[in-house]
Design a protein around this motif. Structure first.
Motif, PDB file in Angstrom:
ATOM      1  N   PRO A 148       0.721  -1.260   0.057  1.00 26.89           N
ATOM      2  CA  PRO A 148      -0.034  -0.176   0.022  1.00 26.89           C
ATOM      3  C   PRO A 148       0.858   1.200   0.219  1.00 26.89           C
ATOM      4  O   PRO A 148       1.901   1.319   0.602  1.00 26.89           O
ATOM      5  CB  PRO A 148      -0.700  -0.071   1.298  1.00 26.89           C
ATOM      6  N   LEU A 149       0.179   2.451  -0.486  1.00 27.28           N
ATOM      7  CA  LEU A 149       1.063   3.621  -0.644  1.00 27.28           C
ATOM      8  C   LEU A 149       1.129   4.198   0.744  1.00 27.28           C
ATOM      9  O   LEU A 149       0.145   4.015   1.349  1.00 27.28           O
ATOM     10  CB  LEU A 149       0.432   4.347  -1.729  1.00 27.28           C
ATOM     11  N   SER A 150       2.372   4.758   0.948  1.00 22.75           N
ATOM     12  CA  SER A 150       2.305   5.614   2.218  1.00 22.75           C
ATOM     13  C   SER A 150       2.226   7.186   1.987  1.00 22.75           C
ATOM     14  O   SER A 150       2.156   7.615   0.886  1.00 22.75           O
ATOM     15  CB  SER A 150       3.880   5.341   2.570  1.00 22.75           C
ATOM     16  N   LYS A 151       2.140   7.764   3.032  1.00 23.31           N
ATOM     17  CA  LYS A 151       2.186   9.534   3.028  1.00 23.31           C
ATOM     18  C   LYS A 151       3.060   9.765   2.030  1.00 23.31           C
ATOM     19  O   LYS A 151       3.019  10.795   1.306  1.00 23.31           O
ATOM     20  CB  LYS A 151       2.108  10.037   4.199  1.00 23.31           C
ATOM     21  N   ASP A 152       4.444   9.353   2.504  1.00 19.00           N
ATOM     22  CA  ASP A 152       5.623   9.773   1.563  1.00 19.00           C
ATOM     23  C   ASP A 152       5.538   9.647   0.161  1.00 19.00           C
ATOM     24  O   ASP A 152       5.856  10.452  -0.522  1.00 19.00           O
ATOM     25  CB  ASP A 152       6.688   9.069   2.249  1.00 19.00           C
ATOM     26  N   ASP A 153       4.996   8.362  -0.305  1.00 16.33           N
ATOM     27  CA  ASP A 153       4.677   7.989  -1.442  1.00 16.33           C
ATOM     28  C   ASP A 153       3.725   9.187  -2.295  1.00 16.33           C
ATOM     29  O   ASP A 153       4.060   9.540  -3.464  1.00 16.33           O
ATOM     30  CB  ASP A 153       4.084   6.858  -1.637  1.00 16.33           C
ATOM     31  N   LEU A 154       2.752   9.424  -1.643  1.00 16.98           N
ATOM     32  CA  LEU A 154       1.510  10.545  -1.957  1.00 16.98           C
ATOM     33  C   LEU A 154       2.231  11.794  -2.336  1.00 16.98           C
ATOM     34  O   LEU A 154       2.156  12.381  -3.097  1.00 16.98           O
ATOM     35  CB  LEU A 154       0.462  10.429  -1.199  1.00 16.98           C
ATOM     36  N   ASP A 155       3.052  12.254  -1.235  1.00 19.00           N
ATOM     37  CA  ASP A 155       3.686  13.390  -1.343  1.00 19.00           C
ATOM     38  C   ASP A 155       4.514  13.686  -2.562  1.00 19.00           C
ATOM     39  O   ASP A 155       4.779  14.592  -3.117  1.00 19.00           O
ATOM     40  CB  ASP A 155       4.846  13.789  -0.020  1.00 19.00           C
ATOM     41  N   ARG A 156       5.407  12.508  -2.721  1.00 21.59           N
ATOM     42  CA  ARG A 156       6.396  12.272  -4.099  1.00 21.59           C
ATOM     43  C   ARG A 156       5.583  12.494  -5.143  1.00 21.59           C
ATOM     44  O   ARG A 156       6.037  13.271  -6.227  1.00 21.59           O
ATOM     45  CB  ARG A 156       7.419  11.336  -3.920  1.00 21.59           C
TER      46      ARG A 156
END
Length: 276
Positions: A27-35
């Motif tokens: 699952p995507l993390s908050k850091d992934d979404l930020d990038r």
């Protein structure tokens, strides 16, 4: 008639390549979404050239958006950019909710609902994922927490929950300006930016709203051209005939004198090559 609004991406890998990112593991993390959000704002410009310059119809089907923006190296506005990002996030296994919103910029009246946004759920947390608002806007996922403040690329934003389920995103100012004001014991007036309604919208709702934005003479999109893109150290924009580039060293502003100069700036700063 509306089936194309709900179609899947023709080629998600090409979209990731456009963003300069590898497909993140689920699952995507908050850091992934930020990038993802930062890359999207940096590599795919906000622009209204089809509306203002060429008077072309805006097609909201996912295959049409993919062909224009990813294959054709163009940009778009909220009904295009946020729709395409929504499809990418869903393809990556993220739970998303399309929603409607409005600009909060002070025009002396309440601006109509003419914005399409995305609310993302990661685990137990919910965020705004915004890549289709002209700015200022956070370059990262915005937590849906009443009173939350976040700093993004040197800009500070606040999130407020208002009556009726409206989430307001407020621009507080640059972090440097706020720090200097605090030292002087002064306040910096906040600037309301946009609001999203915390309720699911049918994708078909976006069709008449986008049609108004792209055709009505009172729509700001039909009145003057707007192109902007986040850069690694600031932003670059063309509004009407004004070119502005913001860097840590300051702001460069100049008037675009000709169509040839405009096209050269589009290619150099936004990666857009218009047909002859």
């Amino acid at each position: 008639m509306y089936e194309e609004l709900y179609e899947k991406l023709p080629d998600a890998n090409r979209y990731w390549d456009k963003l300069g990112l590898s497909r993140p593991e689920a699952p995507l993390s908050k850091d992934d979404l930020d990038r993802i959000i930062f890359a999207h704002q940096s590599r795919i410009p906000f622009e209204n050239l089809d509306v203002c310059d060429f008077h072309r119809p805006i097609k909201l089907g996912i295959p049409d958006l993919f062909e224009k923006i990813i294959v054709g190296n163009r940009g778009g506005y909220c009904f295009e950019l946020n729709a395409l990002l929504d499809a990418l996030l869903q393809d990556a296994g993220v739970k998303t909710m399309a929603c409607l919103g409005r600009s909060l910029k002070d025009r002396g009246y309440v601006y109509p609902i003419l914005h399409r946004g995305i609310i993302v759920t990661l685990g137990d947390e919910r965020y705004i994922a915004e890549v289709g608002y002209g700015g200022p806007t956070p370059a990262c996922a915005t937590p849906l927490v009443d009173g939350a403040e976040l700093e993004s690329c040197g800009q500070v934003f606040r999130v407020e929950l208002h009556d009726g389920g409206w989430w307001h995103v407020i621009y507080r100012g640059t972090a440097a300006r706020l720090a200097a004001a605090r030292e002087r014991g002064e306040d910096v007036a906040p600037t309301p930016v946009f609001a999203l309604l915390d309720a699911p919208a049918a994708l078909t709702d976006c069709v008449p709203l986008s049609y108004y934005c792209s055709t009505h003479p009172d729509s700001v999109f039909t009145q003057w051209r707007m192109v902007n893109r986040r850069t690694e150290d600031g932003n670059v924009s063309i509004t009407k005939d004004q070119f502005v580039r913001v860097t840590p060293e300051g702001k460069e502003t100049r008037t675009v004198e000709s169509e040839e100069e405009f096209r050269a700036l589009l290619e150099e700063h936004f990666g857009i090559v218009l047909p002859a």
